[in-house]
Design an enzyme around this catalytic site. Sequence first.
Site: not given
Ligand code: PLP
Length: 388
Positions: A133, A235, A271
Amino acid sequence: MIQGNSRVRNLVQSLRTASSFPFKLANNRGYTSQPVPSLQKASQPSARREDEYADVDWDQLGFGLTPTDYMYIMRCSKDEDFKGGRLNRYANIEISPSACVLNYGQGLYEGTKANRTEDGRILLFRPDQNATRMKLGAERMLMSSPSIQQFVDAVKQTVFANKRWIPPPGKGSLYVRPLLLGTGAILGLAPAPEYTFIVYASPVRNYFKEGTAPLNLYIEEEFVRASPGGAGGVKTITNYAPVLKAIARAKERGFSDVLYLDAVDRKYLEEVSSCNIFIVKGNHISTPATNGTILEGVTRKSILEIARGQGYQVEERAIPVDDLVDADEVFCTGTAVGVAPVGSITRRDRRIEFKTEGSLVSKELYSTLVGLQTGRIEDKKGWMVEIH
Ligand SMILES: Cc1ncc(COP(=O)(O)O)c(C=O)c1O
């Protein structure tokens, strides 16, 4: 809460900062020539001594920063590969005021966790997924990035060097935070000439103050988190400050967090501020399809696979906000939050409640996920990475 444990502290030492480093560690007192802990030592019995814990009140652990002993740093200039990564004592960093990351937000972060198993092993959960990622994010942000192997190796080294900060089984995890920053100085809007990759760690437990109690989410009407063509699926650090106001407003009103809708129609679920969302209806589990505006969570992906394996009908689709009315259960997923049941979602003055008692799909899925992460369930998927 934390006091220095001088016996262990004296065992672990830091290295001098390389002179070619783009910034100095601001607090580089106390360096000695003794080496930092190496991964090879992990297989020696003495490295697994149960009494080698940092002086932390593990029962009081929340999701705050508890600084640990070491961080990993690696750098490269534009058009070069990352190389020469090493552990340094955890400390402040010195950075140019005209660093691209400070002026234009050219930065990415990741989050993953290490857990201690009952039989004393240290396990990482799918760190290659975070590495991938970050690599994809770096492409979107025109940044140099470490290779998958370099990323995973850096995470392993950071966890091992800080292993006394990994909470005892059942008391939390060591949260690992990799950062990729455009640290090179630049004035005009352009990619940084230098990049720095840092990994640090902190012991953590529950993300929300609710602990494991159900979350109460608030649907945001005014602010959107991401829009088509933007970088919501990446991210990048620039996705997070803009939601602080929405979160603060929701918290002032007594809610746990914000649920964002799509930017175009304001009709579909996207989300939550730092986690993905799922809805359950009978045997059907759905989550919003990723289309560039939603972060593709590692936990989301893993829960989809676990649910499929447990016989649920799993779907990634556009979920109209109106579908919430018919949902039996709603839950959130993320590295920090785990799998968190949602008790209610409020939009304007309308509050919809969901099942949070009795046998819950979210509980069943979380139990499998945590079982894998803590070594209680045998990993047949090749997800777990043991540090030794
Ligand atoms: C905006 C957002 N959505 C979803 C997630 C969940 O991602 P992950 O399961 O990889 O931690 C995160 C966490 O980092 C996030 O910042």
